[in-house]
Design a protein around this motif. Structure first.
Motif, PDB file in Angstrom:
ATOM      1  N   VAL A  28      25.297 -90.115  61.887  1.00 42.78           N
ATOM      2  CA  VAL A  28      24.961 -90.527  60.520  1.00 42.78           C
ATOM      3  C   VAL A  28      25.891 -91.662  60.113  1.00 42.78           C
ATOM      4  O   VAL A  28      26.933 -91.877  60.727  1.00 42.78           O
ATOM      5  CB  VAL A  28      25.083 -89.351  59.519  1.00 42.78           C
ATOM      6  N   SER A  29      25.510 -92.362  59.061  1.00 44.78           N
ATOM      7  CA  SER A  29      26.377 -93.376  58.468  1.00 44.78           C
ATOM      8  C   SER A  29      26.616 -93.036  57.012  1.00 44.78           C
ATOM      9  O   SER A  29      25.674 -92.715  56.277  1.00 44.78           O
ATOM     10  CB  SER A  29      25.756 -94.774  58.563  1.00 44.78           C
ATOM     11  N   TYR A  30      27.879 -93.132  56.609  1.00 41.06           N
ATOM     12  CA  TYR A  30      28.275 -92.901  55.226  1.00 41.06           C
ATOM     13  C   TYR A  30      28.401 -94.242  54.526  1.00 41.06           C
ATOM     14  O   TYR A  30      29.108 -95.139  54.999  1.00 41.06           O
ATOM     15  CB  TYR A  30      29.606 -92.147  55.201  1.00 41.06           C
ATOM     16  N   ILE A  31      27.679 -94.407  53.414  1.00 41.11           N
ATOM     17  CA  ILE A  31      27.743 -95.653  52.644  1.00 41.11           C
ATOM     18  C   ILE A  31      29.000 -95.654  51.787  1.00 41.11           C
ATOM     19  O   ILE A  31      29.214 -94.768  50.963  1.00 41.11           O
ATOM     20  CB  ILE A  31      26.509 -95.811  51.733  1.00 41.11           C
ATOM     21  N   SER A  32      29.849 -96.654  51.980  1.00 39.69           N
ATOM     22  CA  SER A  32      31.108 -96.763  51.247  1.00 39.69           C
ATOM     23  C   SER A  32      31.205 -98.141  50.601  1.00 39.69           C
ATOM     24  O   SER A  32      30.794 -99.141  51.198  1.00 39.69           O
ATOM     25  CB  SER A  32      32.279 -96.550  52.204  1.00 39.69           C
ATOM     26  N   GLY A  33      31.746 -98.182  49.398  1.00 41.82           N
ATOM     27  CA  GLY A  33      32.040 -99.457  48.757  1.00 41.82           C
ATOM     28  C   GLY A  33      30.837-100.303  48.416  1.00 41.82           C
ATOM     29  O   GLY A  33      30.937-101.539  48.386  1.00 41.82           O
ATOM     30  N   ALA A  34      29.681 -99.667  48.124  1.00 38.18           N
ATOM     31  CA  ALA A  34      28.505-100.444  47.723  1.00 38.18           C
ATOM     32  C   ALA A  34      28.792-101.121  46.382  1.00 38.18           C
ATOM     33  O   ALA A  34      29.044-100.449  45.383  1.00 38.18           O
ATOM     34  CB  ALA A  34      27.283 -99.538  47.619  1.00 38.18           C
ATOM     35  N   SER A  35      28.753-102.456  46.350  1.00 41.68           N
ATOM     36  CA  SER A  35      29.191-103.177  45.153  1.00 41.68           C
ATOM     37  C   SER A  35      28.486-104.527  45.044  1.00 41.68           C
ATOM     38  O   SER A  35      28.134-105.149  46.047  1.00 41.68           O
ATOM     39  CB  SER A  35      30.710-103.393  45.181  1.00 41.68           C
ATOM     40  N   THR A  36      28.292-104.943  43.798  1.00 43.15           N
ATOM     41  CA  THR A  36      27.702-106.254  43.505  1.00 43.15           C
ATOM     42  C   THR A  36      28.539-106.921  42.417  1.00 43.15           C
ATOM     43  O   THR A  36      28.961-106.267  41.456  1.00 43.15           O
ATOM     44  CB  THR A  36      26.249-106.103  43.022  1.00 43.15           C
ATOM     45  N   ALA A  37      28.779-108.205  42.573  1.00 46.38           N
ATOM     46  CA  ALA A  37      29.564-108.949  41.585  1.00 46.38           C
ATOM     47  C   ALA A  37      28.918-108.827  40.210  1.00 46.38           C
ATOM     48  O   ALA A  37      27.692-108.905  40.088  1.00 46.38           O
ATOM     49  CB  ALA A  37      29.666-110.410  42.001  1.00 46.38           C
ATOM     50  N   PRO A  38      29.698-108.604  39.166  1.00 43.98           N
ATOM     51  CA  PRO A  38      29.136-108.411  37.817  1.00 43.98           C
ATOM     52  C   PRO A  38      28.147-109.497  37.401  1.00 43.98           C
ATOM     53  O   PRO A  38      27.095-109.195  36.830  1.00 43.98           O
ATOM     54  CB  PRO A  38      30.379-108.420  36.920  1.00 43.98           C
ATOM     55  N   GLY A  39      28.429-110.748  37.709  1.00 46.77           N
ATOM     56  CA  GLY A  39      27.542-111.833  37.301  1.00 46.77           C
ATOM     57  C   GLY A  39      26.256-111.921  38.087  1.00 46.77           C
ATOM     58  O   GLY A  39      25.358-112.683  37.714  1.00 46.77           O
ATOM     59  N   ALA A  40      26.138-111.155  39.179  1.00 49.52           N
ATOM     60  CA  ALA A  40      24.936-111.210  40.022  1.00 49.52           C
ATOM     61  C   ALA A  40      24.100-109.937  39.934  1.00 49.52           C
ATOM     62  O   ALA A  40      23.129-109.784  40.676  1.00 49.52           O
ATOM     63  CB  ALA A  40      25.347-111.451  41.477  1.00 49.52           C
ATOM     64  N   ARG A  41      24.451-109.046  39.027  1.00 44.75           N
ATOM     65  CA  ARG A  41      23.719-107.782  38.912  1.00 44.75           C
ATOM     66  C   ARG A  41      22.374-107.990  38.225  1.00 44.75           C
ATOM     67  O   ARG A  41      22.175-108.943  37.492  1.00 44.75           O
ATOM     68  CB  ARG A  41      24.572-106.758  38.164  1.00 44.75           C
TER      69      ARG A  41
END
Length: 347
Positions: free
Chosen positions: A65-78
Motif C-alpha cells: 500500500v501507499s500512504y499519502i503524506s503531505g498533500a498540499s497546494t499553495a494558498p494562491g493556487a487553491r
C-alpha cells in the motif's frame, strides 16, 4: 531557482503547522524524490504529495500500500483542481509500482468529503477513551517510562531492537493493520522525542516485554495514547492506568480502534481492484457474487468481476445481474466488519 525538494519543503511549511525541527527531520529521513508527485507552473511547485510505501495485513495476506503524506497546494493556487490532478497522477504511479491500496489520514474533517470525490472511503474508525489511575498501586516496575530514546544516546540502538521485536510481533497479530519496518520504527521514536512524547513499557514478570504504549502531548496540557499493545487485557489495563498515574493531574485519553461504531479516522482507496478482489475471494470461498465497477481515475479497474469458489475473474463484457459499485462503495464493502489499524504514521 530552488530545487524541487526545497520547494516541496517550503510548501509543507506554508500549509502545515509543523516546527522546523520536524520538517528538517521529515525531509532528511522520510522524503524521497521517487515517492514525490508534484505539479509545477513555470518551474514553481504549486501542489505536491508523498507516496510512502508500506505493507498491510488484510484477509490473511500482506499487501503493498501507499500512504499519502503531505498533500498540499499553495494558498494562491487553491480552487483550481490541482490536487485532484496530482492524486490522479499518484494513482497511476501506485498502480505501476504494484500497490493494491492507497491509505491516508485526513488532516481536517472537511477533507473526508474531498477525498471521497477521488475514490476514497472511510475504512478506519476510532473512539476516545479516558484513562484513569488504578484504585490500587501497580506492582513496582510493572509499568515504567522508557528512557534513552535520543538517537545520539548510546542505548538507542539496543532499545530499538528490543522494543521493535515486540512491537512488530503484536502488529502482525492484527488481521487488518498497516505495518512498520525497523527503519519506520526508528523514525517513530525520533518523531516521538521531537514531540516530547513518551514510550511506556509493561513488564510485570520482570524484563520480558508484555505491553507497549506511545503517548503524545495534546493541546491544553493533555496526553494522548496513540497506540497501546499488550499481551492480555489485564496487562493493557495496568499499562493505561500506570500512564494515567504518571501524568497525574492531567487528562489522559486513548485512541482505540473499532470496526464501524466510532469516529471516522482513516481512508482507503482501491488501486488494483482485481488484486484486492482476488484476495477477498480466497478468504471468503463461500462467497458468490458478480460486481460491476467503474473507475474514472483508474480505467484499468473498470469491468465486471465474478467471485466464486475462492477465485475472482474479470471480464470486460457487461452482465445484467452484476451489482454496480462505485470505488468508495467497493472500499466500504472490502472493509465491512474489519477493525482496521493505521497508527504512528507521523501524522
Amino acid at each position: 531557482m530552488k530545487s524541487d525538494k526545497q520547494q516541496v519543503k517550503d510548501l509543507w511549511q506554508t500549509c502545515f503547522d509543523d516546527d522546523e525541527a520536524f520538517a528538517a527531520f521529515y525531509f532528511d529521513r522520510v522524503y524521497r524524490p521517487e515517492n514525490t508527485v508534484i505539479y509545477k507552473e513555470e518551474g514553481i511547485v504549486l501542489s505536491a504529495l508523498q507516496l510512502l510505501p508500506y505493507t498491510m495485513t488484510y484477509a490473511g495476506a500482506e499487501i503493498p500500500v501507499s500512504y499519502i503524506s503531505g498533500a498540499s497546494t499553495a494558498p494562491g493556487a487553491r480552487g483550481r483542481g490541482l490536487m485532484k490532478g496530482v492524486l490522479a497522477d499518484a494513482f497511476e504511479r501506485m498502480r505501476r509500482r504494484g500497490d493494491y491500496l492507497s491509505v491516508l489520514i485526513p488532516a481536517e474533517e472537511w477533507l473526508f468529503g474531498f477525498y471521497r470525490k477521488t475514490g476514497y472511503a472511510e475504512a478506519m474508525y476510532c473512539r476516545m477513551c479516558d484513562c484513569m489511575p488504578a484504585p490500587v498501586d501497580t506492582p513496582a516496575g510493572a509499568v515504567r517510562r522508557v528512557t534513552g530514546l535520543r538517537e545520539d544516546g548510546p542505548a538507542f540502538d539496543a532499545c530499538c531492537r528490543r522494543l521493535y521485536g515486540y512491537f512488530s510481533k503484536k502488529m502482525k497479530e492484527r488481521p487488518c493493520c498497516v505495518q512498520h519496518t525497523p527503519a519506520d520504527f526508528r523514525n517513530i521514536l525520533t518523531d516521538l522525542a521531537l514531540s516530547r512524547g513518551d514510550v511506556f513499557l509493561a513488564s510485570p514478570a520482570g524484563e520480558e516485554v508484555a505491553g507497549l504504549a506511545f503517548v503524545y502531548p495534546s493541546p491544553g496540557g493533555a496526553w494522548l495514547v496513540k497506540e497501546c499493545l499488550a499481551d492480555t487485557g489485564e496487562v493493557k489495563d495496568g499499562l493505561l492506568s500506570g500512564i494515567a498515574a504518571y501524568y497525574a493531574g492531567s487528562e489522559v485519553r486513548q485512541r482505540e480502534f473499532v470496526s464501524t461504531s466510532g469516529l471516522p479516522y482513516g481512508m482507503a482507496r482501491v488501486i488494483d481492484a482485481e488484486a484486492m478482489l482476488r484476495i477477498y475471494a480466497q478468504h471468503h470461498p463461500a462467497c458468490t457474487l458478480t460486481l460491476s465497477l467503474f473507475d474514472d481515475l483508474l480505467p484499468g479497474n473498470t469491468g465486471v468481476y465474478r467471485i466464486g469458489n475462492g477465485a475472482c475473474r474479470k471480464s470486460e463484457q457487461p452482465v445484467a445481474e452484476a451489482l454496480p459499485l462505485t470505488m468508495p462503495e467497493l472500499t466500504r464493502w472490502l472493509f465491512t466488519g474489519c477493525c482496521t489499524y493505521m497508527t504512528l504514521m507521523l501524522d
